[in-house]
Design an enzyme around this catalytic site. Structure first.
Site, PDB file in Angstrom:
ATOM      1  N   LYS A 146       0.823  -1.219   0.000  1.00 36.87           N
ATOM      2  CA  LYS A 146       0.000   0.000   0.000  1.00 36.87           C
ATOM      3  C   LYS A 146       0.857   1.268   0.000  1.00 36.87           C
ATOM      4  O   LYS A 146       1.566   1.544   0.962  1.00 36.87           O
ATOM      5  CB  LYS A 146      -0.923  -0.008   1.210  1.00 36.87           C
ATOM      6  N   ASP A 173     -15.135  -4.647  -3.446  1.00 38.80           N
ATOM      7  CA  ASP A 173     -14.750  -5.438  -2.275  1.00 38.80           C
ATOM      8  C   ASP A 173     -15.856  -5.276  -1.236  1.00 38.80           C
ATOM      9  O   ASP A 173     -16.113  -4.172  -0.754  1.00 38.80           O
ATOM     10  CB  ASP A 173     -13.412  -4.918  -1.747  1.00 38.80           C
TER      11      ASP A 173
END
Length: 360
Positions: free
Chosen positions: A162, A223
């Protein structure tokens, strides 16, 4: 492609209280357990044999789906005694696969709602000669995801955790949670210990010179890890924005299952679904929400972008926005519940106990 693995062992911690009594893939979306949509789309793509890698509340899956014949599938179940991560779960079911070493095996994460062109991913895998092929999607803000840059031919160059600074954001492509593995790659994953495909398997394959191919498919992708996302995904299935052959009715503004009761003047919009034996009272207004089996919405209630659990009760004139009410909970009349609130299973909220405005 005749074979797939579905990873459905997660605890769904971010979805609680929806997952207190129900594993995340079995929470209803558009009137059926979410997993039903994934199974139906896999079958439509030509998959015949699916192994479910289960762990949390593993005993729930087989009584519902059985051997899979009702969906035109052959389903087997393998349960992890201890959580093994994504790679460990894949390796743990390898003995149930029928594929030869060079055959492709499709793998899905059990919490992704997607319009992925599955045959296109399989075709990309075959034509590129890859060891692993990954579905990649593009996102506006990739900081919450691992980045997957590729070259001009789609070959994966790196796996980047990330990113936090602008300099680290070298691509908007992220791992979308669907893969095709060469069977021999599955057999090479270490046995009997936790393994992450994202943090261990894929980087090690790349370092060893293996061919990892990315296919960007930017059709619908979501998601479903948070309550808000799950409610939105259910509504998008009802509205037809997210494709699925398993929606039990025509797509449109609302989906009311046959055994539900809805007052003639109640207004249901925005992809709202009303589950089996649920009751919607006079004058209720419900938008973009999921009302699960046996829930009762009293007259005059206003519910927006919320999920009301099985057998839960929402009292007259209560206003809920972005709320989750757990199974069997009761919200008394004249309450106001705003974004992010989670009412736990079987909790009791008295009349007018929670408000953001005057009671006059």
């Amino acid at each position: 492609m005749t074979e797939a693995i579905l990873l459905v062992g997660g605890k769904g911690t971010r979805l609680r209280p929806l997952t207190v009594h129900t594993p995340k893939p079995m929470v209803p979306a558009a009137g059926v357990p979410f997993l039903t949509h994934q199974l139906a789309r896999a079958r439509a793509a030509g998959v015949e044999h699916i192994v479910l890698a289960t762990s949390y509340l593993a005993e729930v899956f087989e009584p519902h789906f059985g051997d899979g014949s009702s969906l035109g599938l052959h389903i087997e179940y393998v349960t992890e005694e201890e959580p093994l991560g994504t790679g460990g779960a894949i390796r743990n079911v390898a003995s149930r696969l029928r594929s030869d070493p060079d055959d492709p095996v499709l793998i899905f994460n059990g919490d992704i709602l997607t319009g992925l062109d599955i045959p296109a991913l399989i075709s990309t895998h075959r034509s590129s000669g890859a060891d692993v092929s990954l579905h990649l999607t593009r996102v506006t803000d990739p900081r919450a995801y691992g980045l997957v840059p590729t070259d001009s031919a789609g070959r994966v160059q790196a796996f980047l955790e990330k990113p936090q600074t602008p300099e680290e954001i070298v691509t908007d492509q992220i791992n979308a949670g669907a893969y095709v593995f060469r069977r021999s790659v599955i057999d090479a994953i270490p046995v009997g210990r936790p393994v992450s495909v994202e943090r261990e398997t894929f980087p090690e394959l790349l370092a060893s010179g293996a061919h990892l191919q990315g296919m960007v498919d930017s059709t619908y992708w979501l998601d479903l890890g948070t309550p808000g996302a799950f409610v939105r995904g259910s509504a998008d299935l009802v509205l037809g924005r997210a494709p699925s052959p398993a929606v039990p009715g025509r797509c449109g503004d609302r989906l009311v299952l046959p055994s539900a009761t809805v007052a003639s003047d109640a207004k249901l919009t925005g992809g709202t679904v009303v589950g089996h034996s649920a009751t919607i009272g006079e004058g209720a207004r419900i938008s973009g929400s999921a009302i699960l089996d046996g829930a009762v919405i009293a007259p005059g209630a206003v519910i927006t972008d919320s999920l009301i659990g099985a057998r839960a009760h929402v009292g007259a004139r209560s206003i809920l926005t972005g709320a989750v009410v757990g199974d069997g909970a009761s919200v008394g009349p004249d309450n106001e519940l705003r974004e992010g609130v989670r009412i736990w299973c079987d909790a009791q909220i008295p009349a007018a106990a929670l408000r953001f405005s005057s009671d006059q």
